[in-house]
Design a protein around this motif. Sequence first.
Motif, PDB file in Angstrom:
ATOM      1  N   ASN A  51      -0.244  11.449  -4.553  1.00 42.72           N
ATOM      2  CA  ASN A  51      -0.815  12.412  -3.613  1.00 42.72           C
ATOM      3  C   ASN A  51      -0.509  12.101  -2.154  1.00 42.72           C
ATOM      4  O   ASN A  51      -0.946  12.835  -1.266  1.00 42.72           O
ATOM      5  N   CYS A  52       0.230  11.010  -1.885  1.00 44.07           N
ATOM      6  CA  CYS A  52       0.567  10.662  -0.499  1.00 44.07           C
ATOM      7  C   CYS A  52       1.388  11.804   0.129  1.00 44.07           C
ATOM      8  O   CYS A  52       2.269  12.368  -0.514  1.00 44.07           O
ATOM      9  N   GLU A  53       1.050  12.114   1.374  1.00 42.62           N
ATOM     10  CA  GLU A  53       1.730  13.235   2.046  1.00 42.62           C
ATOM     11  C   GLU A  53       3.027  12.806   2.718  1.00 42.62           C
ATOM     12  O   GLU A  53       3.759  13.631   3.252  1.00 42.62           O
ATOM     13  N   ASN A  54       3.269  11.514   2.744  1.00 44.83           N
ATOM     14  CA  ASN A  54       4.472  11.022   3.408  1.00 44.83           C
ATOM     15  C   ASN A  54       5.038   9.840   2.624  1.00 44.83           C
ATOM     16  O   ASN A  54       5.117   8.703   3.116  1.00 44.83           O
ATOM     17  N   LYS A  55       5.420  10.119   1.372  1.00 46.75           N
ATOM     18  CA  LYS A  55       5.863   9.060   0.459  1.00 46.75           C
ATOM     19  C   LYS A  55       7.057   8.306   1.008  1.00 46.75           C
ATOM     20  O   LYS A  55       8.019   8.928   1.465  1.00 46.75           O
ATOM     21  N   SER A  60       3.333   4.112  -0.846  1.00 47.09           N
ATOM     22  CA  SER A  60       2.663   5.186  -0.103  1.00 47.09           C
ATOM     23  C   SER A  60       2.755   4.853   1.378  1.00 47.09           C
ATOM     24  O   SER A  60       2.984   3.703   1.756  1.00 47.09           O
ATOM     25  N   CYS A  61       2.505   5.876   2.230  1.00 49.50           N
ATOM     26  CA  CYS A  61       2.610   5.615   3.667  1.00 49.50           C
ATOM     27  C   CYS A  61       1.419   4.798   4.171  1.00 49.50           C
ATOM     28  O   CYS A  61       1.532   4.048   5.124  1.00 49.50           O
ATOM     29  N   GLY A  62       0.265   4.967   3.517  1.00 48.84           N
ATOM     30  CA  GLY A  62      -0.913   4.224   3.947  1.00 48.84           C
ATOM     31  C   GLY A  62      -1.599   4.811   5.171  1.00 48.84           C
ATOM     32  O   GLY A  62      -2.616   4.279   5.620  1.00 48.84           O
ATOM     33  N   GLN A  63      -1.056   5.898   5.718  1.00 47.54           N
ATOM     34  CA  GLN A  63      -1.604   6.417   6.970  1.00 47.54           C
ATOM     35  C   GLN A  63      -1.968   7.895   6.937  1.00 47.54           C
ATOM     36  O   GLN A  63      -2.699   8.369   7.806  1.00 47.54           O
ATOM     37  N   CYS A  64      -1.456   8.628   5.965  1.00 42.16           N
ATOM     38  CA  CYS A  64      -1.753  10.071   5.937  1.00 42.16           C
ATOM     39  C   CYS A  64      -3.226  10.268   5.556  1.00 42.16           C
ATOM     40  O   CYS A  64      -3.890   9.327   5.125  1.00 42.16           O
ATOM     41  N   SER A  65      -3.714  11.496   5.684  1.00 39.25           N
ATOM     42  CA  SER A  65      -5.150  11.694   5.446  1.00 39.25           C
ATOM     43  C   SER A  65      -5.480  11.443   3.966  1.00 39.25           C
ATOM     44  O   SER A  65      -6.548  10.942   3.643  1.00 39.25           O
ATOM     45  N   SER A  66      -4.528  11.749   3.083  1.00 41.76           N
ATOM     46  CA  SER A  66      -4.763  11.468   1.665  1.00 41.76           C
ATOM     47  C   SER A  66      -4.877   9.960   1.434  1.00 41.76           C
ATOM     48  O   SER A  66      -5.808   9.480   0.779  1.00 41.76           O
ATOM     49  N   CYS A  67      -3.921   9.207   1.975  1.00 43.54           N
ATOM     50  CA  CYS A  67      -3.943   7.741   1.810  1.00 43.54           C
ATOM     51  C   CYS A  67      -5.235   7.138   2.348  1.00 43.54           C
ATOM     52  O   CYS A  67      -5.813   6.243   1.732  1.00 43.54           O
ATOM     53  N   LEU A  68      -5.672   7.620   3.506  1.00 46.02           N
ATOM     54  CA  LEU A  68      -6.884   7.046   4.104  1.00 46.02           C
ATOM     55  C   LEU A  68      -8.098   7.259   3.197  1.00 46.02           C
ATOM     56  O   LEU A  68      -8.944   6.374   3.066  1.00 46.02           O
TER      57      LEU A  68
HETATM   58 ZN   LIG Z   1       0.203   8.616   2.569  1.00 44.74          ZN
END
Ligand SMILES: [Zn+2]
Length: 374
Positions: A51-55, A60-68
């Motif tokens: 579900n990461c928005e910026n794979k 994962s990116c660790g920073q997108c709103s999904s990751c947070l």
């Molecule tokens: Zn992400």
Amino acid sequence: MLFSQIPGQQEIKQHLINTVQTGRISHARLFFGPEGVGVLPLAVAYAQYINCENKQPTDSCGQCSSCLKFEKLAHPDLHFSLPIAKTKLVDADKVVSDDFMPLWRVAFAANPFLSLEDWLDKIEVDNKQVIINVEESQRIIQKLNLKAYEAEYKILIMWLPEKMNPSAANKLLKVLEEPPDKTLFLLVSENTDSILPTILSRTQLLKIKPIEAAEIAQYLEFLHNVPASQAKSIAFLAGGSYREAQRLLNQEVDSNFPVFRQWMRDCYGNKIQDLYNWVESFSKEGRESQKSFLIYGLGVIRECVIFNHLGPNNVKLTGEELTFVTQFGRFIGNTNGPRIIAELNRACEHVERNANSKVLFFDLSLSMTELLKA
Ligand SMILES: [Zn+2]
């Protein structure tokens, strides 16, 4: 949870990432492997990646709103089913996993490698009997039939499906086989033998192997600032389980250790007055604690012998006790080692036979003083 926060398992991580990048995400996947090797963290990291928005290519990116939101296990499209029971903390007639989410978030944040035992301690279950019940299955079906709130995929992670009772498992069969659109089941098991074959046959199995010792050592060194040599020996003892490595790392020192170390130092230093004072007070201890002290001493001397003959990698002690053995080991040789062991054994028998403990421990201290000089 990022993949990079899990030691080792490179092949599995790459495989999971490939399924996303090539659009071959299975709707029901069962991760299985022994306790502590990262089965649950891998499933959570996979869910976050999906579900990461910026794979990124490897995480994962660790920073997108999904990751947070995934970081806090607080994403509205991430659901958990857990082995639970009515407890003092959650006291309702029919408990479901959602009632435990605040506790679960705290427990997972404290340690994503947590064991079932850790979880039972956390939720304060008295009789240690937890299950995934039929109410839970009903709740799962209800939740997954709703539309996703904000993510592409709704994901349900079931931790320890082997804890499902048959009625709970049977109730899930249909939804496992034909889940609603964009719905994923990630089952996380430590014992597939206890899972109904009808459940197993509906999932794609993914076996997670123990973590390489070198990978565990590296994480201990860099994440916990453990000195390289200690990290290596803990990783060796952990047998591929990061949870076991944590246990070894935080191992409480045996309460006999400081007393035994001081006793050995006084014997070696020939400090007769100090030894006499110690015997005065120690002889007042109960027989069981005197015996426990002697048995503990026997163990340490044996580890010294192992250290001398087989090297530090084979010593089954960590922390201060390991440091002591590596320093004290050189005073235990081929001649005095067996004699010290014999003396401690003999003292143990005498304690059992109710010998006068003041005489016994003072004589023993004098023998040790002689033997350590040899
Ligand atoms: Zn992400």
